[in-house]
Design a protein around this motif. Sequence first.
Motif, PDB file in Angstrom:
ATOM      1  N   THR A 135       0.801  -1.222   0.000  1.00  0.00           N
ATOM      2  CA  THR A 135       0.000   0.000   0.000  1.00  0.00           C
ATOM      3  C   THR A 135       0.836   1.275   0.000  1.00  0.00           C
ATOM      4  O   THR A 135       0.294   2.359  -0.195  1.00  0.00           O
ATOM      5  N   TRP A 136       2.127   1.147   0.224  1.00  0.00           N
ATOM      6  CA  TRP A 136       2.976   2.321   0.481  1.00  0.00           C
ATOM      7  C   TRP A 136       2.915   3.355  -0.633  1.00  0.00           C
ATOM      8  O   TRP A 136       3.021   4.557  -0.397  1.00  0.00           O
ATOM      9  N   PRO A 139      -1.024   6.190  -0.958  1.00  0.00           N
ATOM     10  CA  PRO A 139      -1.617   6.857   0.207  1.00  0.00           C
ATOM     11  C   PRO A 139      -2.966   7.474  -0.159  1.00  0.00           C
ATOM     12  O   PRO A 139      -3.162   7.967  -1.271  1.00  0.00           O
ATOM     13  N   PHE A 291      -4.164   4.104   3.528  1.00  0.00           N
ATOM     14  CA  PHE A 291      -3.680   3.716   2.211  1.00  0.00           C
ATOM     15  C   PHE A 291      -4.712   2.854   1.502  1.00  0.00           C
ATOM     16  O   PHE A 291      -5.542   2.208   2.132  1.00  0.00           O
TER      17      PHE A 291
END
Length: 360
Positions: A135-136, A139, A291
């Motif tokens: 998910t980084w 966002p 996220f």
Amino acid sequence: MDVAVIGAGQAGLAVAYHLRDLGARLAIVDAGPRPGGAWQHRWPSLTLGRTHSVADLPGMRAAGLSFADADTRTPARDTVPDLMGRYEEAYGLRVTRPVRIERVTREGQGFLLEAGPGSPLPRLEARAIVSATGTWTAPRVPHLPGRELFQGRQLTTPEYPGADALAGMRVAVVGGGLSALGFMDELAPRVADLRWYTRRPPVIHEDASPELGFARGREAVEAQDAAALAGEPLPSIVSVTGIPMTPPVRRLRARGLLDAHPMPVRMSATGLVESDGSEWSADAVIWATGFDHALGHLEPLGLRHDDGGVQVDEGRVVGHPGVILAGYAGQASTISASRGARTSARHLRVFLAGEGDWPA
């Protein structure tokens, strides 16, 4: 290849570990320049001493490695990638980097993966894919009128630069999770003023015992898995678990900073406008608002339902044979990612052997 693993963070490496014994032709690609997944991009002040415990990857102890033995004072963006790189070497998990897969399409009985410009591996064909992109890179920022008017700094969680870069400023932190509280704990001694905004009133538990924490975490995992199985958007973890009374939260309470304000209704050039019409002047806004799963490369496959959800059963995308989402929904934590990896590898073994049925 038989299986292509997209992403070599904890979820991707865990699945690759279990797949390596299949005798299948396995390709692992990762968008980062070095091992470590998203950890290599974390802010410099984050250490393993300031995070929740990080669960070991499968087989890590047998290789003489463990996150539990790592230096808790060294930046996690150095410590974790070092251990993950040594893990890759110990088990012969050859990762091609940097390869950013931008598009995955059906190609005959398998899949065609196309990478971005300059990739050392521009195209890859595989019978099955494991998407472990986390998910980084996705966002979530709320749609707030006037965001484009604000003249101060706007930062998402991946862009957080550390408290030194915001010293002396008036800072608003938006979001009800542990990342937001961690930022506030760092910022409180350094900034001129600090205000916390959340979508719903935070639920803070005085009892932070490990037993209750485990029970709440298990409940959150079950809620995420239930949503995934139904193909619905995933609930936030903190909406289920609440906030434990950890040392940083106690420090914030002592400073009088745990009185969260309702979400602002809009933004102006100089700050955030609240529901009563008043404006809180700000130099910077940190959007610690969670996220989404980074699934843009899979859009050509049509996995998402109209409401944005993806139907997933034990890692398998329902109705899409050969597509596994690793680290998705209840598998997002470091503990459940390792547990889910074994199940995903088992499903792929059956799929590659032409046995059993993929959920439809």
